[in-house]
Design an enzyme around this catalytic site. Structure first.
Site, PDB file in Angstrom:
ATOM      1  N   GLU A   8      -2.463  49.342 -26.403  1.00 41.51           N
ATOM      2  CA  GLU A   8      -1.787  50.314 -25.982  1.00 41.51           C
ATOM      3  C   GLU A   8      -3.401  51.620 -25.571  1.00 41.51           C
ATOM      4  O   GLU A   8      -4.526  50.747 -25.804  1.00 41.51           O
ATOM      5  CB  GLU A   8      -1.625  51.836 -27.193  1.00 41.51           C
ATOM      6  CG  GLU A   8      -0.247  51.644 -27.040  1.00 41.51           C
ATOM      7  CD  GLU A   8       0.425  52.292 -25.942  1.00 41.51           C
ATOM      8  OE1 GLU A   8      -0.303  52.396 -25.023  1.00 41.51           O
ATOM      9  OE2 GLU A   8       1.733  52.952 -26.538  1.00 41.51           O
ATOM     10  N   ASP A   9      -2.956  53.000 -24.817  1.00 38.54           N
ATOM     11  CA  ASP A   9      -4.296  53.764 -24.327  1.00 38.54           C
ATOM     12  C   ASP A   9      -3.777  54.567 -25.094  1.00 38.54           C
ATOM     13  O   ASP A   9      -5.581  54.704 -25.261  1.00 38.54           O
ATOM     14  CB  ASP A   9      -3.559  54.016 -23.032  1.00 38.54           C
ATOM     15  CG  ASP A   9      -2.184  54.407 -23.151  1.00 38.54           C
ATOM     16  OD1 ASP A   9      -1.381  54.852 -24.292  1.00 38.54           O
ATOM     17  OD2 ASP A   9      -1.489  55.495 -21.863  1.00 38.54           O
ATOM     18  N   ASP A  66      -0.476  58.202 -29.609  1.00 37.39           N
ATOM     19  CA  ASP A  66      -0.185  59.947 -30.631  1.00 37.39           C
ATOM     20  C   ASP A  66       0.644  60.224 -31.791  1.00 37.39           C
ATOM     21  O   ASP A  66       0.341  60.064 -32.243  1.00 37.39           O
ATOM     22  CB  ASP A  66       0.265  61.071 -28.600  1.00 37.39           C
ATOM     23  CG  ASP A  66       0.686  62.050 -29.265  1.00 37.39           C
ATOM     24  OD1 ASP A  66      -0.768  62.630 -29.212  1.00 37.39           O
ATOM     25  OD2 ASP A  66       1.270  62.697 -28.335  1.00 37.39           O
ATOM     26  N   ARG A 115      -5.236  57.899 -13.210  1.00 39.98           N
ATOM     27  CA  ARG A 115      -5.461  57.054 -13.937  1.00 39.98           C
ATOM     28  C   ARG A 115      -6.285  56.488 -13.463  1.00 39.98           C
ATOM     29  O   ARG A 115      -7.032  55.458 -14.949  1.00 39.98           O
ATOM     30  CB  ARG A 115      -4.029  55.734 -13.274  1.00 39.98           C
ATOM     31  CG  ARG A 115      -3.208  56.551 -14.451  1.00 39.98           C
ATOM     32  CD  ARG A 115      -1.765  55.667 -14.041  1.00 39.98           C
ATOM     33  NE  ARG A 115      -0.023  55.773 -14.261  1.00 39.98           N
ATOM     34  CZ  ARG A 115       0.081  56.247 -16.198  1.00 39.98           C
ATOM     35  NH1 ARG A 115      -0.269  55.472 -16.956  1.00 39.98           N
ATOM     36  NH2 ARG A 115       1.161  56.238 -15.500  1.00 39.98           N
ATOM     37  N   PHE A 117      -5.317  66.831 -24.277  1.00 36.58           N
ATOM     38  CA  PHE A 117      -3.728  65.883 -23.839  1.00 36.58           C
ATOM     39  C   PHE A 117      -5.409  65.288 -22.590  1.00 36.58           C
ATOM     40  O   PHE A 117      -5.813  66.253 -21.869  1.00 36.58           O
ATOM     41  CB  PHE A 117      -3.197  66.710 -23.011  1.00 36.58           C
ATOM     42  CG  PHE A 117      -2.466  66.136 -22.447  1.00 36.58           C
ATOM     43  CD1 PHE A 117      -1.300  65.093 -22.779  1.00 36.58           C
ATOM     44  CD2 PHE A 117      -2.966  65.586 -20.477  1.00 36.58           C
ATOM     45  CE1 PHE A 117      -0.826  63.952 -22.019  1.00 36.58           C
ATOM     46  CE2 PHE A 117      -2.031  64.476 -20.421  1.00 36.58           C
ATOM     47  CZ  PHE A 117      -0.698  63.389 -20.478  1.00 36.58           C
TER      48      PHE A 117
END
Ligand code: IMP
Ligand code: MG
Length: 174
Positions: free
Chosen positions: A97-98, A101, A164, A151
């Site tokens: 996963e990136d 959260d 991205r 963020f």
């Protein structure tokens, strides 16, 4: 007007850390094969960089889920947009996963993937924001960086589908 982006983690820092984590993973899986599951789209840059540095046999599959709109807040609703091509039966699965959260996406996904009979399931993430966790049961096995509640974009992560492709991790200054 173009957004201003502050560098949080440089390309060199990120790549160096991915190499370290890849070494740990390669040791942990010595004598085994890893079935990497890349979570699209954000996980794609990290998955490629990680996969190149693993020195055990690797197979790759891709899955796309949606838990966010073009917003910076979790909707809490997870949908499978693209499922895996291959079965997971008997495989040593490593989800890539990136960012973790709230943990909602992964809490849901891990439950779904467990049903498919993998030999093992572990989770690897480029970034972790533990302060934001809602699903406390999500256990991250490999984390490259723990970051504060900001963020971030770049290295696969987007803000409304932009940024991205940045080779570093940055914070969009409002
Ligand atoms: P969770 O379900 O709340 O853990 O959210 C996971 C997903 O939300 C990630 O795969 C990202 O796509 C997105 N996300 C969470 N935080 C950020 C961020 O700081 N920047 C960009 N995307 C984020
Ligand atoms: Mg996203």
């Amino acid at each position: 007007m173009a957004d201003k982006i502050r560098v949080l983690l440089s390309e060199e820092e990120v790549n160096r850390r991915i190499s370290e984590v890849a070494e740990v993973i390669s040791k942990d899986y010595e004598g085994k094969e890893i079935h990497l599951i890349c979570i699209l789209k954000g996980g794609v840059f990290f998955t490629c960089e990680l996969a190149k540095r693993l020195n055990v046999p690797v197979s790759l599959d891709f899955m796309s889920v949606s838990s966010y709109g073009d917003d910076t807040k979790s909707s809490g609703v997870v949908r499978i947009l693209k499922d895996l091509d291959e079965p997971l039966e008997g495989k040593e699965v490593l989800i890539v996963e990136d960012i973790i959260d709230s943990g909602r996406t992964l809490a849901y996904l891990i439950e779904v993937l467990k049903q498919r009979g993998p030999k093992s399931i572990r989770l690897c993430t480029l970034l972790d924001k533990p302060e934001r966790r809602v699903k406390k049961q999500v256990k991250v096995d490999y984390t490259c960086f723990t970051i504060p509640d900001e963020f971030v974009v770049g290295y696969g992560l987007d803000y409304a589908q932009k940024y991205r492709n940045l080779p570093y991790i940055g914070v969009v200054e409002q």
